[in-house]
Motif scaffolding. Structure first.
Motif, mmCIF file in Angstrom:
data_model
loop_
_atom_site.group_PDB
_atom_site.id
_atom_site.type_symbol
_atom_site.label_atom_id
_atom_site.label_comp_id
_atom_site.label_asym_id
_atom_site.label_seq_id
_atom_site.Cartn_x
_atom_site.Cartn_y
_atom_site.Cartn_z
ATOM 1 N N ASP A 58 -18.296 141.658 29.597
ATOM 2 C CA ASP A 58 -18.396 141.444 28.146
ATOM 3 C C ASP A 58 -17.055 141.649 27.434
ATOM 4 O O ASP A 58 -17.025 142.081 26.262
ATOM 5 C CB ASP A 58 -19.461 142.356 27.535
ATOM 6 N N ASP A 59 -15.953 141.308 28.111
ATOM 7 C CA ASP A 59 -14.645 141.613 27.560
ATOM 8 C C ASP A 59 -13.656 140.469 27.729
ATOM 9 O O ASP A 59 -12.852 140.190 26.847
ATOM 10 C CB ASP A 59 -14.101 142.869 28.247
ATOM 11 N N ARG A 60 -13.710 139.755 28.861
ATOM 12 C CA ARG A 60 -12.774 138.698 29.191
ATOM 13 C C ARG A 60 -13.533 137.518 29.783
ATOM 14 O O ARG A 60 -14.732 137.585 29.996
ATOM 15 C CB ARG A 60 -11.738 139.200 30.206
ATOM 16 N N ILE A 61 -12.777 136.460 30.096
ATOM 17 C CA ILE A 61 -13.364 135.267 30.702
ATOM 18 C C ILE A 61 -12.630 134.959 31.996
ATOM 19 O O ILE A 61 -11.395 134.848 32.020
ATOM 20 C CB ILE A 61 -13.281 134.059 29.750
ATOM 21 N N GLY A 62 -13.395 134.825 33.067
ATOM 22 C CA GLY A 62 -12.853 134.439 34.352
ATOM 23 C C GLY A 62 -13.360 133.066 34.746
ATOM 24 O O GLY A 62 -14.246 132.501 34.109
ATOM 25 N N VAL A 63 -12.787 132.527 35.813
ATOM 26 C CA VAL A 63 -13.228 131.236 36.325
ATOM 27 C C VAL A 63 -13.251 131.305 37.847
ATOM 28 O O VAL A 63 -12.396 131.939 38.472
ATOM 29 C CB VAL A 63 -12.330 130.085 35.818
ATOM 30 N N ALA A 64 -14.272 130.687 38.426
ATOM 31 C CA ALA A 64 -14.419 130.649 39.881
ATOM 32 C C ALA A 64 -14.793 129.233 40.287
ATOM 33 O O ALA A 64 -15.365 128.476 39.494
ATOM 34 C CB ALA A 64 -15.478 131.639 40.353
ATOM 35 N N ARG A 65 -14.454 128.888 41.516
ATOM 36 C CA ARG A 65 -14.736 127.547 42.020
ATOM 37 C C ARG A 65 -15.950 127.580 42.940
ATOM 38 O O ARG A 65 -16.042 128.423 43.839
ATOM 39 C CB ARG A 65 -13.526 126.985 42.765
ATOM 40 N N LEU A 66 -16.872 126.679 42.690
ATOM 41 C CA LEU A 66 -18.077 126.549 43.504
ATOM 42 C C LEU A 66 -18.051 125.204 44.209
ATOM 43 O O LEU A 66 -17.905 124.161 43.567
ATOM 44 C CB LEU A 66 -19.330 126.649 42.626
ATOM 45 N N ASN A 67 -18.180 125.224 45.518
ATOM 46 C CA ASN A 67 -18.273 124.008 46.308
ATOM 47 C C ASN A 67 -19.713 123.784 46.720
ATOM 48 O O ASN A 67 -20.366 124.679 47.262
ATOM 49 C CB ASN A 67 -17.377 124.097 47.537
ATOM 50 N N VAL A 68 -20.227 122.592 46.448
ATOM 51 C CA VAL A 68 -21.607 122.249 46.795
ATOM 52 C C VAL A 68 -21.638 121.717 48.222
ATOM 53 O O VAL A 68 -20.877 120.794 48.564
ATOM 54 C CB VAL A 68 -22.162 121.203 45.811
ATOM 55 N N PRO A 69 -22.480 122.263 49.080
ATOM 56 C CA PRO A 69 -22.524 121.810 50.472
ATOM 57 C C PRO A 69 -23.127 120.418 50.608
ATOM 58 O O PRO A 69 -23.811 119.928 49.707
ATOM 59 C CB PRO A 69 -23.400 122.859 51.148
ATOM 60 N N GLU A 70 -22.875 119.814 51.753
ATOM 61 C CA GLU A 70 -23.409 118.475 52.005
ATOM 62 C C GLU A 70 -24.924 118.489 52.064
ATOM 63 O O GLU A 70 -25.591 117.542 51.624
ATOM 64 C CB GLU A 70 -22.824 117.921 53.298
#
Length: 396
Positions: free
Chosen positions: A342-354
């Motif tokens: 509840d303080d900052r914003i992060g980003v992460a990468r999600l890879n969708v499997p086949e």
């Protein structure tokens, strides 16, 4: 690839030193591609006294195409109406989600209005992301004796295309999670580990607004008449509460949303319950998204970094925005933006499997049926079903 995999890319936005609008945090942004193809974030900006506005910022990318920061562009919405302001001078426009509606040819923002009665879902429309037309508070007709109106409600988002309602008619469809009394994680944490879960009152819901009404007059977009219960707590990591996260986005497997679950960390301090917010994956059938095709048995993101474990609210990762990287020619790659403590914003990468991984959790298809944590169904009469929460360890 064995399953859904998420990799942190880093911090993308934090409170700006000396900015009074952000002195108590920058968090839980909406996100969407604009008419110019750029990606925009709409963070919740928290001023002194938990007074929240919705900002607007353009995401900056590095040479590898990863989000690397933002350019602040101002405020998109700030409390102005009676349902956003409180008598004591407080109030807020909080935790937005934004989707471009192909049916309406406009952007739809759902956000939490911190009204005098409590948090409620509000909606607004825009053609350019910079000018917003408020539509008012969402209303919901009762369902099977359940009254949604007059109940706190948060974390709503809409589908980008028309979806058939239960009568087969095209509709604007919203996901939401009413906070009925007794179903907040602070309240369910006080109950025994083997507790009765009310599947009607502890679920994410899908609700429908007939598209004809919404198209004739946009204010009708706020009125949702038909409903389906979607998902209730099943796994240990979501034993206290589940709720919405990112807006649904179409993948090769169906509609995907990253949702949040809450469980209790071991060792309460001074009698207080220590809660942990994690994120999981739901995949819904493309034609009828009330049908769950996949549900992750374990979270794909849990609080691990110092910025996620310490902050305004400790031990929180809270996904609210998602970007399919079509701009890179990678339709199976998604950037997920999330609140950090509840303080900052992060980003992460999600890879969708086949392929969808096997052995995913299911959810009770009817109110009379629930799933024990070991995956075996048990039937009870009535609306409440006992679930024994077994196993599961909190993040280290």
């Amino acid at each position: 690839m064995a399953g859904f995999q998420m990799k942190r890319l880093g911090l993308v936005m934090e409170p700006e030193p000396g900015n009074p609008l952000e002195v108590e945090g920058v968090l839980n942004p909406a996100g969407v591609r604009g008419p110019d193809g750029q990606y925009y974030l709409f963070p919740r900006l928290v001023a002194k006294g938990n007074y929240s506005r919705i900002g607007i910022a353009r995401v900056k990318f590095n040479d590898a195409g990863d989000p690397a920061g933002v350019e602040r562009l101002g405020v998109a919405l700030e409390p102005e109406t009676d349902y956003e302001l409180r008598p004591n001078g407080g109030g807020g426009c909080e935790d937005p989600r934004i989707t471009y509606s192909e049916a309406l040819k406009r952007y739809v923002m759902t956000y939490t209005a911190y009204s005098p009665e409590g948090p409620r879902i509000a909606l607004a429309l825009s053609e350019d992301l910079f000018h917003w037309q408020r539509l008012g508070l969402a209303t919901f007709r009762p369902y099977a004796g359940i009254a949604f109106d007059g109940v706190d409600n948060k974390d709503a988002s809409v589908f980008p295309v028309a979806i058939p309602d239960p009568a087969g008619e095209p509709a604007v469809v919203i996901l939401h999670r009413p906070l009925f009394p007794g179903t907040r994680p602070e309240e369910t944490a006080c109950q025994p580990a083997s507790r009765v879960v009310d599947v009607h009152r502890e679920s994410i819901w899908i609700s429908y607004c007939p598209l004809g009404e919404a198209g004739d007059e946009p204010y009708h977009l706020c009125h949702f008449a038909l409903h389906h219960r979607l998902a209730c707590p099943v796994a240990p990591w979501e034993q206290l509460k589940i709720g919405g996260g990112t807006p649904p986005i179409l993948t090769r497997h169906g509609w995907m949303l990253i949702y949040h679950g809450v469980h209790e960390l071991a060792g309460p301090s001074a009698g207080a319950h220590k809660l942990c917010y994690s994120a999981g994956v739901l995949v819904l059938a493309p034609e009828h998204p009330r049908v769950i095709l996949y549900r992750s048995p374990d979270p794909v993101l849990t609080p691990e970094l110092p910025q996620e474990r310490r902050g305004i609210v400790a031990n929180v990762v809270f996904p609210t925005a998602i970007d399919r990287r079509d701009d890179l020619g990678l339709p199976d790659r998604f950037d997920v933006y999330y609140g950090m403590a509840d303080d900052r914003i992060g980003v992460a990468r999600l890879n969708v499997p086949e392929f969808l991984p096997p052995g995913a959790l299911a959810d009770p298809p009817r109110a009379e049926t629930a799933l024990r944590i070991d995956g075996r169904p048990q039937r009870e009469s009535g609306q409440c079903v006992p679930l024994t929460i077994q196993g599961g360890s909190p993040p280290s």
